[in-house]
Enzyme design. Structure first.
Site, PDB file in Angstrom:
ATOM      1  N   HIS A 170       1.061  -0.889   0.219  1.00 13.55           N
ATOM      2  CA  HIS A 170      -0.107  -0.147  -0.003  1.00 13.55           C
ATOM      3  C   HIS A 170       0.879   1.181   0.062  1.00 13.55           C
ATOM      4  O   HIS A 170       1.289   1.422   0.236  1.00 13.55           O
ATOM      5  CB  HIS A 170      -1.263  -0.522   0.947  1.00 13.55           C
ATOM      6  CG  HIS A 170      -1.484   1.089   1.601  1.00 13.55           C
ATOM      7  ND1 HIS A 170      -1.954   1.770   1.753  1.00 13.55           N
ATOM      8  CD2 HIS A 170      -3.314   0.842   1.250  1.00 13.55           C
ATOM      9  CE1 HIS A 170      -2.866   2.939   1.940  1.00 13.55           C
ATOM     10  NE2 HIS A 170      -3.636   2.339   1.566  1.00 13.55           N
TER      11      HIS A 170
ATOM     12  N   ASP B 241       2.999  -4.772   8.095  1.00 19.30           N
ATOM     13  CA  ASP B 241       1.393  -3.939   8.414  1.00 19.30           C
ATOM     14  C   ASP B 241       0.253  -4.005   8.030  1.00 19.30           C
ATOM     15  O   ASP B 241       0.249  -5.527   7.442  1.00 19.30           O
ATOM     16  CB  ASP B 241       2.007  -3.419   6.529  1.00 19.30           C
ATOM     17  CG  ASP B 241       0.413  -2.882   6.130  1.00 19.30           C
ATOM     18  OD1 ASP B 241      -0.500  -2.372   7.093  1.00 19.30           O
ATOM     19  OD2 ASP B 241       0.884  -2.066   5.122  1.00 19.30           O
TER      20      ASP B 241
ATOM     21  N   GLN C 268      -4.501  -5.133   7.084  1.00 18.94           N
ATOM     22  CA  GLN C 268      -5.423  -6.532   6.300  1.00 18.94           C
ATOM     23  C   GLN C 268      -5.221  -7.681   6.717  1.00 18.94           C
ATOM     24  O   GLN C 268      -6.095  -8.806   6.697  1.00 18.94           O
ATOM     25  CB  GLN C 268      -5.371  -6.338   4.922  1.00 18.94           C
ATOM     26  CG  GLN C 268      -5.832  -5.125   4.744  1.00 18.94           C
ATOM     27  CD  GLN C 268      -7.147  -4.496   4.379  1.00 18.94           C
ATOM     28  OE1 GLN C 268      -8.095  -5.342   4.123  1.00 18.94           O
ATOM     29  NE2 GLN C 268      -7.259  -3.193   3.904  1.00 18.94           N
TER      30      GLN C 268
ATOM     31  N   LYS D 232     -10.661  -1.337  10.681  1.00 19.96           N
ATOM     32  CA  LYS D 232     -10.376  -2.379   9.415  1.00 19.96           C
ATOM     33  C   LYS D 232     -11.155  -3.620  10.209  1.00 19.96           C
ATOM     34  O   LYS D 232     -11.906  -4.813  10.126  1.00 19.96           O
ATOM     35  CB  LYS D 232      -9.273  -2.671   8.742  1.00 19.96           C
ATOM     36  CG  LYS D 232      -9.519  -1.600   7.973  1.00 19.96           C
ATOM     37  CD  LYS D 232      -8.166  -2.026   7.030  1.00 19.96           C
ATOM     38  CE  LYS D 232      -7.396  -0.804   5.857  1.00 19.96           C
ATOM     39  NZ  LYS D 232      -8.373   0.141   5.266  1.00 19.96           N
TER      40      LYS D 232
ATOM     41  N   CYS E 129      -5.038   1.856  -3.763  1.00 21.23           N
ATOM     42  CA  CYS E 129      -3.708   3.065  -3.171  1.00 21.23           C
ATOM     43  C   CYS E 129      -2.422   2.435  -3.443  1.00 21.23           C
ATOM     44  O   CYS E 129      -1.784   1.587  -2.458  1.00 21.23           O
ATOM     45  CB  CYS E 129      -4.071   3.298  -1.892  1.00 21.23           C
ATOM     46  SG  CYS E 129      -5.384   4.425  -1.796  1.00 21.23           S
TER      47      CYS E 129
END
Ligand code: C6P
Length: 411
Positions: free
Chosen positions: A128, A205, A208, A231, A369
């Site tokens: 991202h 990261d 997700q 999220k 993104c």
């Protein structure tokens, strides 16, 4: 980890999310844009309302009862997150604005202290922009070099290429755990082990991954792990950065201001201990409390039951969409979370997304993104259906039907 108290029952679970009962464009909402943000259960909405009705005060400052109550609620929230992540200490859990903020904190503070000319930072093709731009900025500032792990057409990382990039010049490996555009679940245990073997630190990261699987930062030996509250069924504007104590202690503050200081004089300022050193200013108090309520919600369920449910949705949706004319899935890695990106021959993703929206179906279209990733596939963007634990097979059927209609209309 809390004990599981609630059997996984999709109808009961769905009824906890009031927005799923609403309509869009005169149709029942089918919400398949969970990669962008998730919906909120009533318990999170209630926790936010309760905070403002009964607890609202500034924290870590007031001697008065209400401030102490708010401080307690905020620090209890940190503890809930610590347990959820498997972190050893609460002070290794920093509240941030979200994933973007967490990565910027590490790139800026750790990077400024640790990167020298000639050093290398490794990211991957599927990052991202939040895990590209902060590293570009700090590498440029410090004279370090940014290297990129290539991927195969399937959306798997080329791990041989990763091996070849690793060297004693590598100081940081910053990769996405689960790709927001492809759904690929990256082999993070291998990445961490190989990176540590050359003395590099690893940032994951987790934007997700945290909504789709449990992580245990200590067992995985992760140096930094960051995610966004919104999220995982929590509020926007709040997130978490986990960092190992010794790394965080050695890093300079990211921002200056209230709460992050020990003593301020015009000549010199000394800094507060962790986690406050990295939490300048009045934080998003209600955000932290709402995020803990979201984690309490998730913790009611057996994690494996949630994973199995989402995997079933992904498999069912993949098979259903591949039956439609001209549909091509982008991201076919063997290990995937419930993110389904696709394109349709001859059709622009935006047009398809617009027709789906008219039928009450919320998906995301575009580059998500991840522009360098789209360049890698030579496409402007995809249509992305991203599933959460409250989606069901009926949602997939509605998507398939609406997509079929959209294809007929646009072809
Ligand atoms: N991806 C999506 O639709 P923030 O905005 O800080 O909460 O999260 C940024 C971010 C970082 N990494 C990954 C892998 C992400 O997916 C995201 C957010 C959303 O895919 C919005 S672009």
């Amino acid at each position: 980890m809390k004990t599981v108290t609630t059997e996984f029952n999709i109808d009961a679970l769905r009824s906890a999310f009031p927005i799923l009962d609403t309509q869009v464009n005169g149709r029942p909402l089918i919400y398949l844009d969970n990669g962008a943000t998730s919906q909120k259960p009533q318990s999170v909405i209630d926790a936010i309302q309760r905070y403002y009705s009964e607890q609202n005060a500034n924290i870590h400052r007031g001697v008065h009862q209400l401030s102490q109550r708010a401080t307690q609620a905020y620090e209890d929230a940190r503890e809930t997150i610590r347990v959820f992540l498997g972190a050893g200490n609460g002070y290794e859990v920093l509240f941030t604005k979200g994933t973007t903020d967490g990565i910027n904190l590490v790139a800026s503070s750790w990077g400024r202290k640790n990167l020298q000319p000639g050093d290398e930072v490794i990211i991957s093709t599927m990052e991202h922009h939040s895990n590209i731009v902060p590293w570009q900025m700090i590498c440029e500032e410090r004279g370090a070099t940014l290297k990129v792990i290539p991927i195969f057409d399937s959306g798997d990382l080329d791990m041989d290429a990763f091996d070849a990039l690793l060297s004693d010049k590598t100081k940081m490996v910053a990769t996405v755990h689960v790709s927001n555009s492809l759904g690929t679940i990256n082999p993070v245990d291998e990445i961490i082990q190989k990176s540590h073997a050359v003395g590099a630190k690893v940032l994951l990261d987790g934007a997700q991954s945290v909504p789709h699987m449990r992580v245990d930062v200590k067992a995985m030996d992760i140096d930094f792990y960051t995610f966004s509250g919104h999220k995982i069924f929590g509020p926007t504007g709040v997130g978490v950065l986990y960092g190992k104590e010794e790394l965080l202690n050695a890093m300079p503050p990211y921002q200056g201001g209230g709460d992050m200081i020990e003593k301020v004089t015009f000549e010199k300022t000394t800094y507060n201990t962790l986690p406050h050193k990295f939490e300048a200013g009045t934080p998003n108090i209600v955000g932290g409390i709402g995020l803990a309520a979201a984690i309490d919600f998730v913790n009611q369920y057996d994690p494996q039951a949630l994973i199995d449910h989402e995997q079933d949705l992904l498999d069912y949706a993949t098979t259903s969409l591949l039956d439609l004319k001209g549909v091509k899935i982008i991201g076919t890695a063997e290990k995937k979370a419930s993110v389904l990106s696709f394109i349709v021959d001859g059709l622009h993703p935006f047009d398809v997304g617009t027709l789906l929206d008219q039928q009450g179906i919320a998906v995301r279209t575009g580059h998500h993104c991840t522009q360098p990733l789209m360049d890698r596939y030579g496409i402007p963007g995809t249509i992305r259906a991203s599933f959460a634990i409250y989606n069901n097979r009926a949602d997939v059927d509605a998507l398939t039907k609406a997509l079929s209609k959209a294809i007929d209309m646009l072809s």
